[in-house]
Design a protein around this motif. Structure first.
Motif, PDB file in Angstrom:
ATOM      1  N   GLU A  36      10.014  -9.071 -36.407  1.00 56.29           N
ATOM      2  CA  GLU A  36      10.641 -10.327 -36.781  1.00 56.29           C
ATOM      3  C   GLU A  36      12.092 -10.147 -37.230  1.00 56.29           C
ATOM      4  OE1 GLU A  36       8.102 -12.367 -39.509  1.00 56.29           O
ATOM      5  OE2 GLU A  36       6.448 -12.424 -38.085  1.00 56.29           O
ATOM      6  N   ALA A  37      12.611  -8.934 -37.180  1.00 55.98           N
ATOM      7  CA  ALA A  37      14.001  -8.671 -37.571  1.00 55.98           C
ATOM      8  C   ALA A  37      14.906  -8.846 -36.349  1.00 55.98           C
ATOM      9  CB  ALA A  37      14.138  -7.271 -38.145  1.00 55.98           C
ATOM     10  N   GLN A  38      14.984 -10.071 -35.858  1.00 58.25           N
ATOM     11  CA  GLN A  38      15.754 -10.371 -34.653  1.00 58.25           C
ATOM     12  C   GLN A  38      17.103 -10.952 -35.028  1.00 58.25           C
ATOM     13  OE1 GLN A  38      13.148 -12.820 -32.239  1.00 58.25           O
ATOM     14  NE2 GLN A  38      11.450 -11.478 -32.690  1.00 58.25           N
ATOM     15  N   GLN A  39      18.122 -10.518 -34.304  1.00 59.92           N
ATOM     16  CA  GLN A  39      19.486 -10.940 -34.586  1.00 59.92           C
ATOM     17  C   GLN A  39      20.133 -11.474 -33.318  1.00 59.92           C
ATOM     18  OE1 GLN A  39      21.060  -7.361 -36.803  1.00 59.92           O
ATOM     19  NE2 GLN A  39      18.905  -6.937 -36.546  1.00 59.92           N
ATOM     20  N   TYR A  40      20.936 -12.479 -33.490  1.00 59.59           N
ATOM     21  CA  TYR A  40      21.600 -13.113 -32.362  1.00 59.59           C
ATOM     22  C   TYR A  40      23.048 -12.649 -32.311  1.00 59.59           C
ATOM     23  CZ  TYR A  40      23.042 -16.898 -29.229  1.00 59.59           C
ATOM     24  OH  TYR A  40      23.531 -17.618 -28.180  1.00 59.59           O
ATOM     25  N   TRP A  41      23.332 -11.732 -31.412  1.00 60.95           N
ATOM     26  CA  TRP A  41      24.699 -11.260 -31.210  1.00 60.95           C
ATOM     27  C   TRP A  41      25.236 -11.915 -29.954  1.00 60.95           C
ATOM     28  CZ3 TRP A  41      24.635  -5.211 -31.852  1.00 60.95           C
ATOM     29  CH2 TRP A  41      24.307  -4.889 -33.168  1.00 60.95           C
ATOM     30  N   TYR A  42      26.440 -12.388 -30.010  1.00 69.46           N
ATOM     31  CA  TYR A  42      27.027 -13.037 -28.838  1.00 69.46           C
ATOM     32  C   TYR A  42      28.543 -12.972 -28.923  1.00 69.46           C
ATOM     33  CZ  TYR A  42      28.268 -16.840 -31.936  1.00 69.46           C
ATOM     34  OH  TYR A  42      28.810 -17.558 -32.962  1.00 69.46           O
TER      35      TYR A  42
END
Length: 142
Positions: free
Chosen positions: A55-61
């Motif tokens: 659940e340690a998801q990160q949104y990099w963009y």
């Protein structure tokens, strides 16, 4: 992107869409789920990466029209490629139990970190996500 202490996301079946649960309700066996995505600081100002479980998801963009990216300052676009750095000096541990301090200096890490990066394409009409690419690696600490 996800950085985890375990290999659940790392070993997610390659023949299964890792964005499966973006298209469905959250259930056991999901990969990336929009509702669990966290944001790191703008321009990576704290030089910290979130590490935990699946659940340690990160949104990099990066979007040239949106100056609020999560990478270090100085992103460059050359020949259609985005070149960006993400400096890590500390980890922010999502699994910390019975500790007041959730941050650790990278020099204190003594277990592996599993990374999974994936790109998706969303169909605006159906709102379904298609997995385009998945890359993964492990950083080993001693």
């Amino acid at each position: 992107m996800t950085a985890t202490w375990d290999d659940f996301m790392f070993n997610f079946p390659s023949n299964k869409n890792i964005f499966y649960c973006v298209n469905n309700k959250y259930e056991d066996g999901c990969g990336f789920v929009d509702g669990m995505t966290m944001a790191t600081d703008l321009y990576n100002s704290d030089k910290s990466i979130i590490v935990g479980d699946r659940e340690a998801q990160q949104y990099w963009y990066y979007d040239k029209e949106d100056p609020r990216y999560r990478f270090d300052k100085g992103v460059v676009v050359e020949n259609g490629w985005i070149k960006a750095a993400f400096t890590v000096e500390n980890t922010w541990d999502r699994l910390v139990e019975n500790r007041d301090d959730r941050e650790s200096n990278i020099s204190e890490i003594d277990r592996d970190i599993y990374f999974v990066f994936a790109c998706e394409e969303q169909n605006k009409k159906t709102k379904l996500s298609k997995e385009l690419q998945r890359e993964k690696f492990v950083i080993k600490f001693e």
